[in-house]
Scaffold this motif. Sequence first.
Motif, mmCIF file in Angstrom:
data_model
loop_
_atom_site.group_PDB
_atom_site.id
_atom_site.type_symbol
_atom_site.label_atom_id
_atom_site.label_comp_id
_atom_site.label_asym_id
_atom_site.label_seq_id
_atom_site.Cartn_x
_atom_site.Cartn_y
_atom_site.Cartn_z
ATOM 1 N N MET A 267 0.810 -1.223 0.000
ATOM 2 C CA MET A 267 0.000 0.000 0.000
ATOM 3 C C MET A 267 0.842 1.272 0.000
ATOM 4 N N SER A 268 2.144 1.143 -0.064
ATOM 5 C CA SER A 268 3.020 2.319 -0.033
ATOM 6 C C SER A 268 3.011 3.040 -1.372
ATOM 7 N N ASP A 269 3.644 4.210 -1.381
ATOM 8 C CA ASP A 269 3.736 4.987 -2.620
ATOM 9 C C ASP A 269 4.640 4.297 -3.642
ATOM 10 N N ASN A 270 5.617 3.546 -3.143
ATOM 11 C CA ASN A 270 6.624 2.924 -4.025
ATOM 12 C C ASN A 270 6.907 1.496 -3.565
ATOM 13 N N PRO A 271 5.975 0.568 -3.771
ATOM 14 C CA PRO A 271 6.150 -0.803 -3.263
ATOM 15 C C PRO A 271 7.456 -1.443 -3.732
ATOM 16 N N SER A 272 8.126 -2.106 -2.802
ATOM 17 C CA SER A 272 9.335 -2.858 -3.140
ATOM 18 C C SER A 272 9.023 -4.299 -3.490
ATOM 19 N N ASN A 273 7.788 -4.725 -3.197
ATOM 20 C CA ASN A 273 7.395 -6.131 -3.436
ATOM 21 C C ASN A 273 8.409 -7.083 -2.815
ATOM 22 N N PHE A 274 8.638 -6.897 -1.516
ATOM 23 C CA PHE A 274 9.598 -7.710 -0.789
ATOM 24 C C PHE A 274 9.247 -9.189 -0.895
ATOM 25 N N SER A 275 10.273 -10.033 -0.917
ATOM 26 C CA SER A 275 10.065 -11.481 -0.894
ATOM 27 C C SER A 275 9.560 -11.882 0.491
ATOM 28 N N GLN A 276 9.058 -13.105 0.594
ATOM 29 C CA GLN A 276 8.604 -13.593 1.902
ATOM 30 C C GLN A 276 9.755 -13.587 2.905
ATOM 31 N N LYS A 277 10.934 -14.001 2.479
ATOM 32 C CA LYS A 277 12.101 -13.995 3.375
ATOM 33 C C LYS A 277 12.415 -12.580 3.843
ATOM 34 N N GLU A 278 12.368 -11.616 2.936
ATOM 35 C CA GLU A 278 12.647 -10.229 3.311
ATOM 36 C C GLU A 278 11.594 -9.694 4.276
ATOM 37 N N LEU A 279 10.332 -10.082 4.082
ATOM 38 C CA LEU A 279 9.279 -9.650 5.003
ATOM 39 C C LEU A 279 9.529 -10.219 6.405
ATOM 40 N N GLY A 280 10.024 -11.457 6.477
ATOM 41 C CA GLY A 280 10.382 -12.020 7.769
ATOM 42 C C GLY A 280 11.488 -11.225 8.442
ATOM 43 N N GLU A 281 12.470 -10.792 7.673
ATOM 44 C CA GLU A 281 13.586 -10.014 8.213
ATOM 45 C C GLU A 281 13.118 -8.633 8.684
ATOM 46 N N ILE A 282 12.205 -8.022 7.929
ATOM 47 C CA ILE A 282 11.653 -6.727 8.327
ATOM 48 C C ILE A 282 10.872 -6.865 9.631
ATOM 49 N N ALA A 283 10.060 -7.912 9.742
ATOM 50 C CA ALA A 283 9.275 -8.129 10.954
ATOM 51 C C ALA A 283 10.180 -8.373 12.157
ATOM 52 N N ASN A 284 11.262 -9.127 11.961
ATOM 53 C CA ASN A 284 12.197 -9.364 13.056
ATOM 54 C C ASN A 284 12.855 -8.056 13.499
ATOM 55 N N ALA A 285 13.222 -7.230 12.534
ATOM 56 C CA ALA A 285 13.817 -5.933 12.876
ATOM 57 C C ALA A 285 12.838 -5.079 13.667
ATOM 58 N N ALA A 286 11.565 -5.098 13.268
ATOM 59 C CA ALA A 286 10.554 -4.265 13.921
ATOM 60 C C ALA A 286 10.188 -4.783 15.304
ATOM 61 N N GLU A 287 10.194 -6.104 15.467
ATOM 62 C CA GLU A 287 9.717 -6.690 16.724
ATOM 63 C C GLU A 287 10.846 -6.946 17.725
ATOM 64 N N VAL A 288 12.036 -7.260 17.218
ATOM 65 C CA VAL A 288 13.135 -7.662 18.099
ATOM 66 C C VAL A 288 14.252 -6.617 18.121
ATOM 67 N N LEU A 289 14.833 -6.338 16.955
ATOM 68 C CA LEU A 289 16.020 -5.489 16.905
ATOM 69 C C LEU A 289 15.727 -4.051 17.316
ATOM 70 N N GLU A 290 14.592 -3.542 16.896
ATOM 71 C CA GLU A 290 14.266 -2.136 17.175
ATOM 72 C C GLU A 290 14.164 -1.851 18.665
ATOM 73 N N PHE A 291 13.813 -2.875 19.449
ATOM 74 C CA PHE A 291 13.621 -2.681 20.884
ATOM 75 C C PHE A 291 14.700 -3.377 21.709
ATOM 76 N N GLY A 292 15.733 -3.891 21.035
ATOM 77 C CA GLY A 292 16.841 -4.504 21.745
ATOM 78 C C GLY A 292 16.452 -5.711 22.566
ATOM 79 N N GLU A 293 15.488 -6.485 22.079
ATOM 80 C CA GLU A 293 15.002 -7.633 22.827
ATOM 81 C C GLU A 293 15.649 -8.923 22.317
ATOM 82 N N PRO A 294 15.760 -9.934 23.187
ATOM 83 C CA PRO A 294 16.296 -11.217 22.728
ATOM 84 C C PRO A 294 15.284 -11.929 21.846
ATOM 85 N N GLY A 295 15.768 -12.658 20.895
ATOM 86 C CA GLY A 295 14.847 -13.406 20.030
ATOM 87 C C GLY A 295 15.533 -13.821 18.753
#
Length: 360
Positions: free
Chosen positions: A121-149
């Motif tokens: 739904m973005s202005d410029n979709p990157s059409n990320f692969s499923q693997k890339e979407l997993g990496e983005i979600a991990n960054a948002a849920e784990v790395l961004e908050f410095g949590e173990p996982g």
Amino acid sequence: MKISTPGRICLFGEHQDYLGLPVIAAAISRRISIDGDYRNDDKVVLHLPDLGLKEEFSLRDTYPYIVQRDYFRSTINILKRKGISFSKGFECVIHGNIPINSGTSSSSALIVSWAHFLDKMSDNPSNFSQKELGEIANAAEVLEFGEPGGMMDHYSTAIGNVIYLESTPVIKVETLTPKLGTFVLGDSLEPKDTLGILARCRYGMEDVIRKVKNYDPDFSIFTTPFEKAVDYKKELSEDEMSLLIANIEDRDILLEGKTLLTQSVNSPVNESFDTHFGGLLYKHYKNLRDHKRTSTPKIERMMNAALSAGALGGKINGSGGGGCMFAYAPTKAEEVAEAIEKEGGKSYIITVDSGTRIES
């Protein structure tokens, strides 16, 4: 735009990924969906009727975070850093039928769905692969908050089906396509004891590895044979020895499971395969129950009832101390589900499912 993403179960390697050991996980046919459209302003409005919640914020107001686990904003920020832009807001409804807080990765599935939705739904979709979407979600849920996982939850829900994941020395994901029968997920309805279990299974085992390596610098949790574990008996307490043996055996159970699942791709599933697979799951479960102590009396009753009703094996799922178990029941799913419910659990008949996908 409607996006959905599955939950997951861990088949082999439970409580081993944080030691650097591989895991095998399967996406399941319980999913979380995000259904939404553009707004004429910059507002993000999220309706979560399953939880009786509503969240609302501006696309210009995504930092600083309002709460510690502000995943909706953090995902937007991760995508912005990747060059994704948003000139319009969204209004979305979020629905799910994955058991919450019970070890089946409902939160990871939600964030993968959200990342997938935002990209499309973005202005410029990157059409990320499923693997890339997993990496983005991990960054948002784990790395961004410095949590173990680890990455298991995010890769498994994003990619779907069955995956083999290595994290050491580098991340390696391999998609497996075994022909698996039906599972029954059993929610004990008991809250998980994640911190208590981690204190023993992770930090306790890390201490064991340090002690053994001080005694034998050649020791490796990755390669030391099971038979050699007896050499360290004098260096460890009985409890520590129990943890060491369980982890080495679970490592080997996973390797045997991977071989079995890989072989099943090119041959029809039969009774011999099902029995072997179920037996490996239960062997893993016994180590989790007896040595890592992640089970509970109620989950043990549920497991015993499932086996008596025709399940071929199963294990506790997730961090443990409560939460879910699952049983492999390719021919007796209804009977197994009923048996679990009679022991006070909530049962769900499930199959292996695809990863994050566009529904409409």
